[in-house]
Design a protein around this motif. Structure first.
Motif, PDB file in Angstrom:
ATOM      1  N   SER A 131       0.845  -1.184   0.000  1.00 23.68           N
ATOM      2  CA  SER A 131       0.000   0.000   0.000  1.00 23.68           C
ATOM      3  C   SER A 131       0.889   1.246   0.000  1.00 23.68           C
ATOM      4  O   SER A 131       2.106   1.145  -0.219  1.00 23.68           O
ATOM      5  CB  SER A 131      -0.949  -0.030   1.192  1.00 23.68           C
ATOM      6  OG  SER A 131      -1.867   1.034   1.101  1.00 23.68           O
ATOM      7  N   SER A 132       0.303   2.382   0.244  1.00 28.74           N
ATOM      8  CA  SER A 132       1.045   3.628   0.042  1.00 28.74           C
ATOM      9  C   SER A 132       0.530   4.732   0.953  1.00 28.74           C
ATOM     10  O   SER A 132      -0.665   4.772   1.286  1.00 28.74           O
ATOM     11  CB  SER A 132       0.860   4.051  -1.416  1.00 28.74           C
ATOM     12  OG  SER A 132       1.275   5.374  -1.593  1.00 28.74           O
ATOM     13  N   CYS A 133       1.416   5.661   1.262  1.00 33.77           N
ATOM     14  CA  CYS A 133       0.990   6.852   2.008  1.00 33.77           C
ATOM     15  C   CYS A 133       0.049   7.707   1.168  1.00 33.77           C
ATOM     16  O   CYS A 133      -0.588   8.626   1.702  1.00 33.77           O
ATOM     17  CB  CYS A 133       2.208   7.670   2.423  1.00 33.77           C
ATOM     18  SG  CYS A 133       3.195   8.221   1.039  1.00 33.77           S
ATOM     19  N   ALA A 134      -0.038   7.399  -0.133  1.00 34.02           N
ATOM     20  CA  ALA A 134      -0.951   8.164  -0.997  1.00 34.02           C
ATOM     21  C   ALA A 134      -2.410   7.980  -0.570  1.00 34.02           C
ATOM     22  O   ALA A 134      -3.278   8.740  -0.998  1.00 34.02           O
ATOM     23  CB  ALA A 134      -0.765   7.755  -2.449  1.00 34.02           C
ATOM     24  N   PRO A 150      -6.086   8.905  -8.221  1.00 37.72           N
ATOM     25  CA  PRO A 150      -6.582   7.533  -8.427  1.00 37.72           C
ATOM     26  C   PRO A 150      -5.604   6.463  -7.928  1.00 37.72           C
ATOM     27  O   PRO A 150      -6.029   5.414  -7.440  1.00 37.72           O
ATOM     28  CB  PRO A 150      -6.759   7.445  -9.946  1.00 37.72           C
ATOM     29  CG  PRO A 150      -7.040   8.854 -10.355  1.00 37.72           C
ATOM     30  CD  PRO A 150      -6.177   9.705  -9.448  1.00 37.72           C
ATOM     31  N   TYR A 151      -4.314   6.744  -8.003  1.00 42.46           N
ATOM     32  CA  TYR A 151      -3.334   5.773  -7.488  1.00 42.46           C
ATOM     33  C   TYR A 151      -3.633   5.450  -6.018  1.00 42.46           C
ATOM     34  O   TYR A 151      -3.735   4.294  -5.612  1.00 42.46           O
ATOM     35  CB  TYR A 151      -1.917   6.346  -7.644  1.00 42.46           C
ATOM     36  CG  TYR A 151      -0.866   5.518  -6.949  1.00 42.46           C
ATOM     37  CD1 TYR A 151      -0.356   4.367  -7.543  1.00 42.46           C
ATOM     38  CD2 TYR A 151      -0.397   5.876  -5.681  1.00 42.46           C
ATOM     39  CE1 TYR A 151       0.585   3.596  -6.879  1.00 42.46           C
ATOM     40  CE2 TYR A 151       0.538   5.117  -5.020  1.00 42.46           C
ATOM     41  CZ  TYR A 151       1.030   3.973  -5.623  1.00 42.46           C
ATOM     42  OH  TYR A 151       1.953   3.207  -4.950  1.00 42.46           O
ATOM     43  N   GLY A 152      -3.781   6.506  -5.214  1.00 47.66           N
ATOM     44  CA  GLY A 152      -4.061   6.317  -3.790  1.00 47.66           C
ATOM     45  C   GLY A 152      -5.435   5.706  -3.555  1.00 47.66           C
ATOM     46  O   GLY A 152      -5.614   4.880  -2.648  1.00 47.66           O
ATOM     47  N   PHE A 211      17.217  19.795 -14.535  1.00 54.42           N
ATOM     48  CA  PHE A 211      16.228  19.063 -13.744  1.00 54.42           C
ATOM     49  C   PHE A 211      15.056  19.986 -13.436  1.00 54.42           C
ATOM     50  O   PHE A 211      15.241  21.148 -13.077  1.00 54.42           O
ATOM     51  CB  PHE A 211      16.847  18.552 -12.429  1.00 54.42           C
ATOM     52  CG  PHE A 211      15.840  17.886 -11.542  1.00 54.42           C
ATOM     53  CD1 PHE A 211      15.457  16.574 -11.768  1.00 54.42           C
ATOM     54  CD2 PHE A 211      15.240  18.587 -10.499  1.00 54.42           C
ATOM     55  CE1 PHE A 211      14.498  15.966 -10.971  1.00 54.42           C
ATOM     56  CE2 PHE A 211      14.282  17.986  -9.699  1.00 54.42           C
ATOM     57  CZ  PHE A 211      13.910  16.668  -9.936  1.00 54.42           C
ATOM     58  N   THR A 212      13.831  19.437 -13.577  1.00 59.89           N
ATOM     59  CA  THR A 212      12.633  20.258 -13.346  1.00 59.89           C
ATOM     60  C   THR A 212      12.043  19.976 -11.975  1.00 59.89           C
ATOM     61  O   THR A 212      11.744  18.833 -11.643  1.00 59.89           O
ATOM     62  CB  THR A 212      11.562  19.933 -14.418  1.00 59.89           C
ATOM     63  OG1 THR A 212      12.152  20.127 -15.698  1.00 59.89           O
ATOM     64  CG2 THR A 212      10.347  20.827 -14.266  1.00 59.89           C
ATOM     65  N   ILE A 213      11.892  21.038 -11.193  1.00 61.66           N
ATOM     66  CA  ILE A 213      11.177  20.928  -9.912  1.00 61.66           C
ATOM     67  C   ILE A 213       9.713  21.257 -10.181  1.00 61.66           C
ATOM     68  O   ILE A 213       9.406  22.304 -10.754  1.00 61.66           O
ATOM     69  CB  ILE A 213      11.754  21.901  -8.861  1.00 61.66           C
ATOM     70  CG1 ILE A 213      13.204  21.520  -8.525  1.00 61.66           C
ATOM     71  CG2 ILE A 213      10.885  21.921  -7.604  1.00 61.66           C
ATOM     72  CD1 ILE A 213      13.874  22.437  -7.503  1.00 61.66           C
ATOM     73  N   GLY A 263      -1.874  15.929  -8.343  1.00 59.27           N
ATOM     74  CA  GLY A 263      -1.945  14.788  -7.424  1.00 59.27           C
ATOM     75  C   GLY A 263      -0.861  14.764  -6.363  1.00 59.27           C
ATOM     76  O   GLY A 263      -0.800  13.838  -5.554  1.00 59.27           O
ATOM     77  N   ASP A 264       0.008  15.776  -6.340  1.00 60.11           N
ATOM     78  CA  ASP A 264       1.111  15.811  -5.356  1.00 60.11           C
ATOM     79  C   ASP A 264       0.706  16.541  -4.070  1.00 60.11           C
ATOM     80  O   ASP A 264       0.527  17.761  -4.089  1.00 60.11           O
ATOM     81  CB  ASP A 264       2.305  16.599  -5.940  1.00 60.11           C
ATOM     82  CG  ASP A 264       3.298  15.748  -6.695  1.00 60.11           C
ATOM     83  OD1 ASP A 264       3.210  14.510  -6.599  1.00 60.11           O
ATOM     84  OD2 ASP A 264       4.175  16.328  -7.362  1.00 60.11           O
ATOM     85  N   PRO A 265       0.607  15.861  -2.934  1.00 58.94           N
ATOM     86  CA  PRO A 265       0.436  16.604  -1.678  1.00 58.94           C
ATOM     87  C   PRO A 265       1.734  17.331  -1.330  1.00 58.94           C
ATOM     88  O   PRO A 265       2.820  16.905  -1.735  1.00 58.94           O
ATOM     89  CB  PRO A 265       0.145  15.513  -0.634  1.00 58.94           C
ATOM     90  CG  PRO A 265      -0.095  14.261  -1.413  1.00 58.94           C
ATOM     91  CD  PRO A 265       0.598  14.417  -2.731  1.00 58.94           C
ATOM     92  N   ILE A 311       3.287  17.804   1.665  1.00 63.13           N
ATOM     93  CA  ILE A 311       4.180  17.122   2.626  1.00 63.13           C
ATOM     94  C   ILE A 311       3.638  15.740   2.939  1.00 63.13           C
ATOM     95  O   ILE A 311       2.451  15.576   3.225  1.00 63.13           O
ATOM     96  CB  ILE A 311       4.261  17.895   3.966  1.00 63.13           C
ATOM     97  CG1 ILE A 311       4.635  19.366   3.730  1.00 63.13           C
ATOM     98  CG2 ILE A 311       5.264  17.242   4.910  1.00 63.13           C
ATOM     99  CD1 ILE A 311       4.785  20.184   5.005  1.00 63.13           C
ATOM    100  N   LEU A 312       4.518  14.742   2.900  1.00 60.60           N
ATOM    101  CA  LEU A 312       4.161  13.402   3.364  1.00 60.60           C
ATOM    102  C   LEU A 312       5.295  12.894   4.245  1.00 60.60           C
ATOM    103  O   LEU A 312       6.409  12.663   3.759  1.00 60.60           O
ATOM    104  CB  LEU A 312       3.957  12.446   2.168  1.00 60.60           C
ATOM    105  CG  LEU A 312       2.751  12.739   1.271  1.00 60.60           C
ATOM    106  CD1 LEU A 312       2.827  11.939  -0.025  1.00 60.60           C
ATOM    107  CD2 LEU A 312       1.442  12.427   2.005  1.00 60.60           C
ATOM    108  N   VAL A 313       5.029  12.813   5.528  1.00 58.42           N
ATOM    109  CA  VAL A 313       6.032  12.312   6.478  1.00 58.42           C
ATOM    110  C   VAL A 313       5.336  11.322   7.414  1.00 58.42           C
ATOM    111  O   VAL A 313       4.216  11.569   7.869  1.00 58.42           O
ATOM    112  CB  VAL A 313       6.668  13.473   7.290  1.00 58.42           C
ATOM    113  CG1 VAL A 313       7.633  12.924   8.331  1.00 58.42           C
ATOM    114  CG2 VAL A 313       7.413  14.437   6.363  1.00 58.42           C
TER     115      VAL A 313
END
Ligand code: UFG
Length: 343
Positions: A124-127, A148-150, A212-214, A291-293, A295-297
């Motif tokens: 599973s995932s933190c997503a 949808p991934y999460g 590199f792209t941020i 789809g990017d939160p 912060i994920l910690v």
């Protein structure tokens, strides 16, 4: 290499066992004395020349293949890694994700249960948490996935709870934060066609002097870029061994976060790679990736208390140096050079 399992070793079926996290786990299971059967469709076209596992090329939901595996082997447990894994792609093409990551996982579970295989370890995932309401994220945090991934991961977790009640299927669901790094010396590592992940892309940009792209630097974080919790793939593999031991000893099922509790921003990772490679990386900032939160910690104290899991390899320098080690290997791999050179 001589295989270490004996005639009586329990046999573990590992779907996606030729992939990144699956292969590290498969190797560790072999080292722990299990007999390992890998079922993988090799859609990443990866080379996989290891003799410590039986490798079957096929789809993880192919009922003919599964029937044969379950009939011919006494499978003790299934570890299910095979899945599509790109958050951004899942937003653009949800059906691809629901079809592969949900529908086909249900097919796999159905065949397992038909053959009375009742132990399942799920990637599973933190997503599944979505936008954090508090940090660090513990397992009780509300689950509101924003992609949808999460959502696919959450649907399978809910299904597993139902199957535990209806069929006594015992499971452990491991919610990975950001897997990274590689195992030195075993030719295992992160190797995706059309790589989208931060660390391999940064290493390639540094080595090839490319930009590199941020994706976004206006987040409400320490420096405006996203913050993630990077956990070494070998530590994640170790959690699977512990999860199986937990299922062997207990009559229950559970969910565990796997992270270190340390958040690094994308910009901090850029700086750390620059330091290791003693180079300056050209950077541009583009709009946020869907789809990017921010912060994920992880709060992984539950895995620590119940599974006795402690990350051993997850300091950032080790993660980056081991990732670099593998990146250097695939750079020389003929199957992969075209992909990497293209970057
Ligand atoms: N990023 C960039 N530029 C890039 C690539 C990534 O800025 O070229 C950023 C992303 O926007 C994100 C961070 O770096 O903020 C990490 O991105 P990754 O693609 O490396 O990882 P994700 O966090 O998107 O996804 C990973 C796994 C998923 C898992 C997820 C949980 O791939 O399977 O972590 O957050 F679900």
């Amino acid at each position: 290499m001589n295989t270490q399992f004996s005639f009586n070793s329990p046999t573990i079926l590992i779907t996606g066992g030729a992939g990144y996290i699956g292969s590290h786990t498969a190797f560790l299971m072999y080292k722990k004395g299990y007999k390992v059967i890998i079922l993988d469709n090799f859609w990443q076209n990866q080379s996989f020349n290891h003799n410590w596992a039986q490798v079957i090329k096929g789809d993880f939901a192919d009922k003919k293949i599964l029937e044969k595996i379950f009939k011919e082997n006494q499978i003790d447990a299934v570890m299910h890694f095979a899945a599509f894994i790109e958050v951004g792609e899942s937003v653009k093409n949800p059906l691809k994700y629901y079809q592969n990551n949900v529908v086909k996982t249900l097919d796999l579970l159905e065949v397992m249960l038909k053959h009375d295989v009742k132990k399942f370890i799920f990637s599973s995932s933190c997503a599944i948490y979505g936008i954090p309401q508090y940090l660090p994220l513990d397992e009780n945090h509300p689950k509101n996935p924003i992609n949808p991934y999460g959502k696919c991961k959450l649907i399978i977790e809910e299904t597993l709870k139902d199957l535990y009640n209806s069929h006594n299927l015992k499971f452990v669901s491991l919610r990975y934060f950001n897997a990274a790094g590689s195992l030195f010396g075993e030719n295992l590592g992160e190797r995706h066609l059309n790589e989208t992940h931060l660390i391999p892309l940064l290493l390639r940009a540094a080595k090839k002097n490319k930009t590199f792209t941020i994706f976004g630097d206006g987040y409400k974080t320490k420096d405006g870029s996203c913050v993630r919790d990077f956990v070494h793939v070998s530590d994640i593999a170790q959690a699977h061994v512990l999860a199986l031991e937990y299922l062997n000893k207990n009559e229950c099922s559970d969910f565990f976060n796997l992270g270190t509790g340390n958040g690094f921003s994308v910009k901090e990772i850029v700086a750390a790679v620059e330091k290791i490679l003693t180079t300056k990386i050209k950077i541009k900032v583009e709009k946020r990736r869907e789809g990017d939160p921010a912060i994920l910690v992880a709060d992984s104290s539950k895995a620590n208390e119940i599974l006795n899991w402690k990350p051993k390899y997850s300091d950032l320098e080790n993660i980056l140096k081991s990732a670099l080690h593998f990146e250097n290997i695939i750079y020389k791999d003929k199957n992969y050079s075209e992909e990497v050179q293209k970057f």
